[in-house]
Each structure stands twice: as C-alpha cells, then as structure tokens.
Motif scaffolding. Structure first.
Motif, PDB file in Angstrom:
ATOM      1  N   ILE A 355     -18.977   8.253 -59.519  1.00 54.88           N
ATOM      2  CA  ILE A 355     -18.625   7.932 -60.769  1.00 54.88           C
ATOM      3  C   ILE A 355     -19.552   8.347 -61.658  1.00 54.88           C
ATOM      4  O   ILE A 355     -19.239   8.933 -63.054  1.00 54.88           O
ATOM      5  CB  ILE A 355     -18.538   6.533 -60.816  1.00 54.88           C
ATOM      6  CG1 ILE A 355     -17.320   5.836 -59.791  1.00 54.88           C
ATOM      7  CG2 ILE A 355     -18.221   5.888 -62.236  1.00 54.88           C
ATOM      8  CD1 ILE A 355     -17.278   4.524 -59.573  1.00 54.88           C
ATOM      9  N   LYS A 356     -20.899   8.087 -61.262  1.00 56.32           N
ATOM     10  CA  LYS A 356     -22.046   8.816 -62.417  1.00 56.32           C
ATOM     11  C   LYS A 356     -21.843  10.056 -62.663  1.00 56.32           C
ATOM     12  O   LYS A 356     -22.325  10.430 -63.678  1.00 56.32           O
ATOM     13  CB  LYS A 356     -23.541   8.013 -61.794  1.00 56.32           C
ATOM     14  CG  LYS A 356     -23.576   6.752 -62.077  1.00 56.32           C
ATOM     15  CD  LYS A 356     -24.735   6.390 -61.149  1.00 56.32           C
ATOM     16  CE  LYS A 356     -26.047   6.973 -61.539  1.00 56.32           C
ATOM     17  NZ  LYS A 356     -27.184   6.548 -60.802  1.00 56.32           N
ATOM     18  N   ARG A 357     -21.346  10.859 -61.785  1.00 60.75           N
ATOM     19  CA  ARG A 357     -21.621  12.417 -61.929  1.00 60.75           C
ATOM     20  C   ARG A 357     -20.656  12.648 -62.952  1.00 60.75           C
ATOM     21  O   ARG A 357     -20.639  13.788 -63.913  1.00 60.75           O
ATOM     22  CB  ARG A 357     -21.315  12.964 -60.702  1.00 60.75           C
ATOM     23  CG  ARG A 357     -21.476  14.627 -60.612  1.00 60.75           C
ATOM     24  CD  ARG A 357     -21.371  15.317 -59.179  1.00 60.75           C
ATOM     25  NE  ARG A 357     -19.905  15.034 -58.435  1.00 60.75           N
ATOM     26  CZ  ARG A 357     -20.099  14.064 -57.434  1.00 60.75           C
ATOM     27  NH1 ARG A 357     -20.846  13.513 -56.892  1.00 60.75           N
ATOM     28  NH2 ARG A 357     -18.779  14.185 -56.920  1.00 60.75           N
ATOM     29  N   VAL A 358     -19.485  11.850 -63.118  1.00 65.12           N
ATOM     30  CA  VAL A 358     -18.506  12.031 -64.382  1.00 65.12           C
ATOM     31  C   VAL A 358     -18.959  11.519 -65.456  1.00 65.12           C
ATOM     32  O   VAL A 358     -18.949  12.121 -66.469  1.00 65.12           O
ATOM     33  CB  VAL A 358     -17.305  11.524 -63.956  1.00 65.12           C
ATOM     34  CG1 VAL A 358     -16.089  11.660 -64.981  1.00 65.12           C
ATOM     35  CG2 VAL A 358     -16.724  11.999 -62.457  1.00 65.12           C
ATOM     36  N   THR A 359     -19.529  10.330 -65.393  1.00 67.24           N
ATOM     37  CA  THR A 359     -19.702   9.369 -66.887  1.00 67.24           C
ATOM     38  C   THR A 359     -21.164   9.953 -67.323  1.00 67.24           C
ATOM     39  O   THR A 359     -21.197   9.703 -68.618  1.00 67.24           O
ATOM     40  CB  THR A 359     -19.853   8.013 -66.513  1.00 67.24           C
ATOM     41  OG1 THR A 359     -20.623   7.413 -65.340  1.00 67.24           O
ATOM     42  CG2 THR A 359     -18.293   7.507 -65.920  1.00 67.24           C
ATOM     43  N   GLY A 360     -21.984  10.455 -66.457  1.00 69.64           N
ATOM     44  CA  GLY A 360     -23.293  10.729 -66.912  1.00 69.64           C
ATOM     45  C   GLY A 360     -24.241   9.624 -67.326  1.00 69.64           C
ATOM     46  O   GLY A 360     -25.342   9.747 -67.723  1.00 69.64           O
ATOM     47  N   GLN A 361     -23.810   8.483 -66.642  1.00 67.84           N
ATOM     48  CA  GLN A 361     -24.577   7.326 -66.694  1.00 67.84           C
ATOM     49  C   GLN A 361     -25.821   7.674 -65.782  1.00 67.84           C
ATOM     50  O   GLN A 361     -25.674   7.956 -64.594  1.00 67.84           O
ATOM     51  CB  GLN A 361     -23.827   5.984 -66.704  1.00 67.84           C
ATOM     52  CG  GLN A 361     -23.092   5.822 -67.565  1.00 67.84           C
ATOM     53  CD  GLN A 361     -21.833   4.731 -67.103  1.00 67.84           C
ATOM     54  OE1 GLN A 361     -21.480   4.886 -66.129  1.00 67.84           O
ATOM     55  NE2 GLN A 361     -21.701   3.799 -67.964  1.00 67.84           N
ATOM     56  N   ARG A 362     -27.218   6.826 -66.185  1.00 75.09           N
ATOM     57  CA  ARG A 362     -27.998   7.199 -65.301  1.00 75.09           C
ATOM     58  C   ARG A 362     -28.572   5.933 -64.743  1.00 75.09           C
ATOM     59  O   ARG A 362     -29.304   5.925 -63.502  1.00 75.09           O
ATOM     60  CB  ARG A 362     -29.325   7.589 -66.242  1.00 75.09           C
ATOM     61  CG  ARG A 362     -29.189   8.958 -66.757  1.00 75.09           C
ATOM     62  CD  ARG A 362     -30.339   9.171 -67.785  1.00 75.09           C
ATOM     63  NE  ARG A 362     -30.054  10.698 -68.588  1.00 75.09           N
ATOM     64  CZ  ARG A 362     -30.793  10.965 -69.509  1.00 75.09           C
ATOM     65  NH1 ARG A 362     -32.001  10.241 -69.987  1.00 75.09           N
ATOM     66  NH2 ARG A 362     -30.600  12.020 -70.057  1.00 75.09           N
ATOM     67  N   SER A 363     -28.369   4.791 -65.081  1.00 76.26           N
ATOM     68  CA  SER A 363     -28.549   3.452 -64.269  1.00 76.26           C
ATOM     69  C   SER A 363     -27.457   2.920 -63.509  1.00 76.26           C
ATOM     70  O   SER A 363     -26.167   2.912 -64.053  1.00 76.26           O
ATOM     71  CB  SER A 363     -28.747   2.550 -65.528  1.00 76.26           C
ATOM     72  OG  SER A 363     -28.702   1.094 -64.961  1.00 76.26           O
ATOM     73  N   ASN A 364     -27.477   2.618 -62.295  1.00 79.73           N
ATOM     74  CA  ASN A 364     -26.603   2.028 -61.501  1.00 79.73           C
ATOM     75  C   ASN A 364     -26.117   0.776 -61.974  1.00 79.73           C
ATOM     76  O   ASN A 364     -24.898   0.186 -61.907  1.00 79.73           O
ATOM     77  CB  ASN A 364     -26.963   1.644 -60.132  1.00 79.73           C
ATOM     78  CG  ASN A 364     -27.130   2.853 -59.322  1.00 79.73           C
ATOM     79  OD1 ASN A 364     -26.687   4.065 -59.604  1.00 79.73           O
ATOM     80  ND2 ASN A 364     -27.788   3.234 -57.941  1.00 79.73           N
ATOM     81  N   GLY A 365     -26.981   0.000 -62.870  1.00 83.47           N
ATOM     82  CA  GLY A 365     -26.747  -1.389 -63.150  1.00 83.47           C
ATOM     83  C   GLY A 365     -25.530  -1.469 -64.304  1.00 83.47           C
ATOM     84  O   GLY A 365     -24.518  -2.436 -64.086  1.00 83.47           O
ATOM     85  N   VAL A 366     -25.461  -0.317 -65.165  1.00 82.15           N
ATOM     86  CA  VAL A 366     -24.212  -0.297 -66.162  1.00 82.15           C
ATOM     87  C   VAL A 366     -23.040   0.025 -65.479  1.00 82.15           C
ATOM     88  O   VAL A 366     -21.977  -0.705 -65.763  1.00 82.15           O
ATOM     89  CB  VAL A 366     -24.703   1.089 -67.083  1.00 82.15           C
ATOM     90  CG1 VAL A 366     -23.427   1.257 -67.940  1.00 82.15           C
ATOM     91  CG2 VAL A 366     -25.948   0.627 -67.898  1.00 82.15           C
ATOM     92  N   VAL A 367     -23.009   0.999 -64.257  1.00 82.51           N
ATOM     93  CA  VAL A 367     -21.919   1.096 -63.529  1.00 82.51           C
ATOM     94  C   VAL A 367     -21.341  -0.115 -62.892  1.00 82.51           C
ATOM     95  O   VAL A 367     -20.134  -0.307 -62.720  1.00 82.51           O
ATOM     96  CB  VAL A 367     -22.066   2.461 -62.801  1.00 82.51           C
ATOM     97  CG1 VAL A 367     -20.668   2.774 -61.956  1.00 82.51           C
ATOM     98  CG2 VAL A 367     -22.564   3.597 -63.489  1.00 82.51           C
ATOM     99  N   LEU A 368     -22.501  -0.736 -62.153  1.00 81.64           N
ATOM    100  CA  LEU A 368     -21.997  -1.921 -61.429  1.00 81.64           C
ATOM    101  C   LEU A 368     -21.393  -3.111 -62.266  1.00 81.64           C
ATOM    102  O   LEU A 368     -20.641  -3.873 -61.872  1.00 81.64           O
ATOM    103  CB  LEU A 368     -23.258  -2.754 -60.982  1.00 81.64           C
ATOM    104  CG  LEU A 368     -23.562  -1.421 -59.575  1.00 81.64           C
ATOM    105  CD1 LEU A 368     -25.014  -2.123 -59.267  1.00 81.64           C
ATOM    106  CD2 LEU A 368     -22.792  -1.729 -58.405  1.00 81.64           C
TER     107      LEU A 368
END
Length: 387
Positions: A355-368
């Motif tokens: 998911i982060k590879r698409v969204t570009g988010q660096r923090s797992n916390g935000v995605v979680l």
C-alpha cells in the motif's frame, strides 16, 4: 511608542520563549556577508563588471540572502494557508486597534476566544440550498486542526520578522488546552470513495470534453491514491505509457519538501474492467488535451480548454459534482479517492508495504490508521464469543 498592546506587567504571566537558533543563524549569516564585503577578500570576489562594483554586487547578494532567510521554507499549499490565516489575524487586530506584529499574548488570547464563536464557511456546514437560502447546520467554532494552523501561521510570521513569537506563551497554551477539552481533538475525516461506487459515477458522465477530463482525473486519482495537490501538479512530461501500464513521476509530494521525487506505477486493467482503467482514460484525454503542459486543465466560460492547470480545490468540486449527478451520496472531498484506495486495499488484506508503495507514505502508523478504520467491522470478536 504606539498605544497598541500596552498591557501591564501583571497581565504577562511569563516571559516569551524565542526561537533563538533560527534568529541567531540569520544574524550570523548576514555578519559573514558583511565581513567578506569589508575584509581583504572583498576585492578578489569576481563581479559582473569591474572591482569598483564589488561593493554594490555584494550588497545586492546580501539583500538576496536577507530575503531568502526571511522567507519561510514551506510547501506552496502551506504557504497559501498561512497567508490566509495571517490575513485573518491581521484583520482582527486592525478592527480592534491591536498590534499584529509583534503581537502580545493577550492579543492572541482574545483572537482565540473570537474564533470559538466563528461560523464555518465550508460548503459542508450548510444544507444544499441556493446561496440566499442556505441554512447553517455546522458546529460553531473552528476545528482544532484549523485553530492550530492559525497559531502556526502567526508563529512563522513573527519568526520570519525576527520577533518574539507569542504562540508559546503559557497564556496562549492554556487557552488552547481549554479549547481542546471543549471541542475534542478528533479530526473529522471525509468518506472514502471506494471502487464499488466508481462504476455508477463513470456511467453517469455524458460524452463531452469535460467528462473526458473528469473521468481521467477520478480514475487516476483512485488508481494512484493521489493527494489532490499531486494530481493537479502533473505535467504531460511526468507520464510514461507502456503496454503494461503507466509510470508517473511525482516531483513534489506533501511529505517530500526537498523534491527528491518518486515514481508510481498504475497497471492497465483487463478488458472486462476497461471502464475503470485509469491508463485508458488518461490516453483518451491526452489525445484531446495534447502531449504538453499540465495534464488536468480548466475550461473557460464558453467551455473551451485553457492552458491553466486545475487548482487543488477543483478536485473536490469536480468529485462532488459528479457524485451528485450519479446519485452517489456521501461526504466526499479531494482526499476521498486516496482514502478509498487504502480502504479497498485493507479490505483485501494487501500488505502495508505494498500500500505504501502506491501512496508514498513513509510511516506505517499513518497507513495503520486507515487500515483500522477500513477493517473495523471485519471479524468482530463478539460473534466468536456468542457463536
């Protein structure tokens, strides 16, 4: 001395806290320039013309450095928001004959109190009625994130001017804590626009130029989980089409202030799902819009395509308009496409790293946080207990 902000000593409960490092660095940088200009190396520095012009040349450089040091290093969207916020604070001070720069902590406390009774001007705070008949249904007072952004804008303006910032004063902090307890700290999140709703929105679009653009905008926004600012910043040169899909170069994301950039990949969908294929929709749009300039551009009042790129706010307006036309209800905004992609990915148990590879988010916390909201009703323990 002006009579504005003449508060007594007993009203100031504690001294200001100054951001000394930034101010001192600014002073030291300017002193180095003065030393070079006045020292023995000054005549050796090349100038556009002759040695006699060295002083003027270095003076101009010093003014340029001064401008750079006094300009906040902020993202364009943040700069726009801070400019609006500072203008609101300055207008409040002008109405009540108070000094805005430098501002006293008591002035800021009065401003915060006035914002508690301010009415939101966001479209979601009103029922859908003609402007003259709108009925306010939103809460009184600004949201806490907006209030904190106002304080940040005031702090940045004071720091840039080399002034003490009143935002860290105990009186202001106490007011903010009280406001937090009254209003709560939970941020209101927009509804995700999931893939299950996209077919109805796409099918309801007419066969015209604006629909061609909006179809590509919505499908690409979902397929790449784009932020609205990233979406409207795309140029045709940022796109690379292949037989398998589309590579998109994102030059300046929200979490990439140094513009290192990253590449995103969106695959072509199978023929049976071509109506949802962002790559195909974008190819059709670019056949009309042309291979150069901004990808997503505005139309003039006569419906003619212009050379001007869309504004980030246009993404939300287009999305709401297309949802209403398709009869898709929900509290949607520009972020709904990004949130919708993460919601669908979480439901499919796709790994966070993918998911982060698409969204570009660096923090797992935000995605979680997104994943937790999306999977809240998955396998509730109560059913296992009573089963």
């Amino acid at each position: 001395m002006s009579e504005k902000n003449q508060f007594s000593d007993t009203q100031v409960s504690a001294p200001f806290r100054v951001e000394e490092e930034r101010v001192e660095a600014r002073k030291e940088g300017l002193q180095v320039i003065r030393d070079v200009r006045n020292g023995p190396l000054g005549p050796q520095i090349p100038s556009p013309t002759a040695p006699a012009d060295v002083d003027a040349f270095l003076a101009e450089l010093a003014r340029a450095v001064e401008r750079d040091l006094s300009t906040p290093d902020l993202a364009p969207a943040t700069e726009r928001a801070y400019t609006h916020d500072w203008a609101d604070f300055a207008a409040f001070c002008a109405r009540h004959d108070l000094a805005a720069l430098p501002a006293a902590p008591q002035t800021l406390a009065l401003y915060l109190k006035s914002l508690e009774t301010a009415r939101s001007r966001a479209p979601s705070a009103y029922r859908r009625q003609p402007p003259a008949e709108r009925i306010y249904i939103g809460p009184i007072g600004l949201a806490l994130p907006t209030l904190r952004r106002r304080l940040a804008a005031i702090a940045v303006r004071h720091t840039a001017a080399g002034q003490e910032t009143p935002t860290d004063h105990p009186l202001v902090r106490r007011m903010l804590r009280r406001y937090s307890r009254t209003r709560g700290t939970a941020a209101k999140k927009k509804e995700p626009l999931t893939i299950e709703r996209l077919p109805a929105i796409i099918a309801a679009m007419p066969d015209d130029l604006a629909a061609l653009r909006d179809r590509a905008l919505i499908l690409l926004g979902y397929a790449g989980a784009f932020r609205r600012s990233e979406l409207v910043a795309l140029d045709a040169g940022d796109l690379r089409f292949t037989k398998k899909g589309l590579y998109v170069w994102i030059a300046g994301a929200k979490n990439d202030p140094r513009r290192a950039g990253r590449e995103l990949y969106a695959p072509r969908l199978p023929t049976e799902r071509v109506e949802l294929c962002a790559v195909a929709a974008l190819e059709l749009w670019l056949d009309v819009a042309g291979p150069d300039g901004p990808v997503f551009r505005t139309f003039d009042l006569r419906g003619r395509l212009t050379a001007n790129r869309l504004d980030p706010g246009d993404v939300a307006r287009i999305l709401r308009r297309r949802c209403i036309a398709a009869g898709v209800d929900g509290d949607f905004a520009g972020h709904s496409l990004r949130r919708g992609f993460i919601t669908n990915a979480a439901k499919k148990k796709i790994p966070i790293e993918s998911i982060k590879r698409v969204t570009g988010q660096r923090s797992n916390g935000v995605v979680l946080d997104y994943v937790a909201a999306a999977t809240l009703d998955d396998d509730p323990p109560l059913l296992e207990i009573v089963g």
